[in-house]
Design a protein around this motif. Structure first.
Motif, PDB file in Angstrom:
ATOM      1  N   GLY A   6       0.810  -1.374   0.018  1.00 39.51           N
ATOM      2  CA  GLY A   6      -0.066  -0.196  -0.036  1.00 39.51           C
ATOM      3  C   GLY A   6       0.819   1.236   0.100  1.00 39.51           C
ATOM      4  O   GLY A   6       2.058   1.237   0.480  1.00 39.51           O
ATOM      5  N   HIS A   7       0.349   2.407  -0.682  1.00 37.46           N
ATOM      6  CA  HIS A   7       0.956   3.617  -0.777  1.00 37.46           C
ATOM      7  C   HIS A   7       0.387   4.569  -0.066  1.00 37.46           C
ATOM      8  O   HIS A   7      -0.957   4.612  -0.294  1.00 37.46           O
ATOM      9  N   ALA A  18       5.165  -1.114   2.927  1.00 38.92           N
ATOM     10  CA  ALA A  18       4.499   0.140   3.140  1.00 38.92           C
ATOM     11  C   ALA A  18       5.652   1.127   2.516  1.00 38.92           C
ATOM     12  O   ALA A  18       6.347   1.441   2.762  1.00 38.92           O
ATOM     13  N   SER A  19       4.713   1.796   1.669  1.00 35.26           N
ATOM     14  CA  SER A  19       5.224   2.740   0.684  1.00 35.26           C
ATOM     15  C   SER A  19       4.765   4.323   1.160  1.00 35.26           C
ATOM     16  O   SER A  19       3.549   4.434   0.938  1.00 35.26           O
ATOM     17  N   SER A  20       5.594   5.000   1.655  1.00 41.05           N
ATOM     18  CA  SER A  20       5.349   6.766   1.753  1.00 41.05           C
ATOM     19  C   SER A  20       4.109   6.585   2.974  1.00 41.05           C
ATOM     20  O   SER A  20       3.038   7.298   2.591  1.00 41.05           O
ATOM     21  N   ALA A  21       4.185   5.878   3.787  1.00 39.69           N
ATOM     22  CA  ALA A  21       3.032   5.655   4.843  1.00 39.69           C
ATOM     23  C   ALA A  21       2.607   6.703   5.588  1.00 39.69           C
ATOM     24  O   ALA A  21       3.435   7.615   5.984  1.00 39.69           O
ATOM     25  N   GLY A  40       8.479   2.575  -8.681  1.00 40.76           N
ATOM     26  CA  GLY A  40       9.729   2.092  -8.137  1.00 40.76           C
ATOM     27  C   GLY A  40       9.472   1.050  -6.845  1.00 40.76           C
ATOM     28  O   GLY A  40      10.104   0.234  -6.533  1.00 40.76           O
ATOM     29  N   ALA A  41       8.566   1.794  -5.982  1.00 41.12           N
ATOM     30  CA  ALA A  41       8.070   0.919  -4.718  1.00 41.12           C
ATOM     31  C   ALA A  41       7.547  -0.199  -4.951  1.00 41.12           C
ATOM     32  O   ALA A  41       7.877  -1.218  -4.321  1.00 41.12           O
TER      33      ALA A  41
END
Length: 273
Positions: free
Chosen positions: A149-150, A173-176, A256-257
């Motif tokens: 999830g972003h 966890a991307s840019s949480a 990229g994430a």
């Protein structure tokens, strides 16, 4: 000249009305073209499926190409009817925990916050409805089940990790949005740590946290601080990784994430990539 719609033969969607919250979800599925590995298919569940499913599916297809690719995997996007890439109203409810309005910042558009606090209902949908449906249709590897999830989705991933750490094997966890409700997530983290130290968890998941180098400073700091804290627990069976993607901001970091997430899920100890 012949013009016709471009349709992927291995993509499909299904509409599920959740028993947990009586809301409709459009589920996007990318089926591998190859047979599963000996232990079954890995599965990566991608939040904000309307916006992120196709990116995740194509990255997974490229990374699993033979003869040198990773083992084949299924991509499942969790989205909503209507086709909007990011349904602000639905995702705000689904991906956040209950909060006090006084603890929330003003929204950039000046509008009131939509309904929020339904994260546990979505977790129940995963556990009792969606994941069993996928397991019924495909031969899956239960040790290769990832949640990605972003932004608010990243917040949801960490909430799932701290409250249901055995539901998935890999949490990305991307840019949480760790700031939600005045950092109430960190209280969940403290309870999670207590469970770790008391050895009440039979199986420890793997965790990857990602941020873009050009995101807001507090977004990067919040994720890095939490990741460093988890790393400092020094539990050999609790694998925690960090990735800072330089020159990427809150939107451009997503592709990229996702690439990092797919590799994180499908890499084995024997891979020397």
């Amino acid at each position: 000249m012949i013009i016709k719609p471009y349709v992927k033969p291995n993509y499909e969607t299904m509409l599920i009305t959740s028993e947990a919250n009586h809301k409709d979800y459009e589920i996007f599925i990318a089926k591998p073209l190859d047979e599963p590995a000996k232990d079954g298919y890995g599965v990566i569940y991608v939040l904000d499926g309307n916006g992120l499913f196709e990116t995740a599916a194509e990255i997974t297809r490229l990374l699993t190409r033979k003869p040198k690719g990773y083992p084949p995997a299924i991509v499942v996007g969790i989205g909503y009817p209507g086709g909007e890439a990011f349904d602000t109203v639905r995702r705000t409810y689904d991906l956040t925990m209950p909060a006090e309005l006084a603890n929330l910042p003003k929204r950039p558009n000046g509008e009131p916050w939509p309904a929020f606090g339904g994260a546990d209902e979505l977790l129940a949908f995963f556990e009792k409805e969606l994941m069993p449906a996928i397991a019924q249709r495909f031969v899956i590897n239960k040790q290769k089940q990832a949640l990605f999830g972003h932004s608010f989705g990243g917040l949801f991933v960490l909430h799932a990790l701290f409250t249901q750490p055995t539901l998935f094997s890999h949490y990305i966890a991307s840019s949480a949005s760790i700031w939600w409700n005045d950092y109430a997530l960190l209280k969940e983290y403290e309870s999670f740590k207590a469970d770790l130290h008391s050895n009440t968890l039979s199986q420890l998941p793997k965790t990857l946290m990602i941020a873009g180098g050009d995101e807001l400073d507090y977004m990067v700091k919040d994720s890095l601080d939490l990741c460093n804290s988890m790393m400092s627990l020094h539990l050999p069976s609790f694998e925690v990784s960090w990735a800072l993607l330089e020159q990427e901001e809150h939107v451009s970091v997503i592709s990229g994430a996702i690439s990092r997430a797919v590799k994180f899920l499908l890499t084995t100890s024997s891979d020397l990539r």
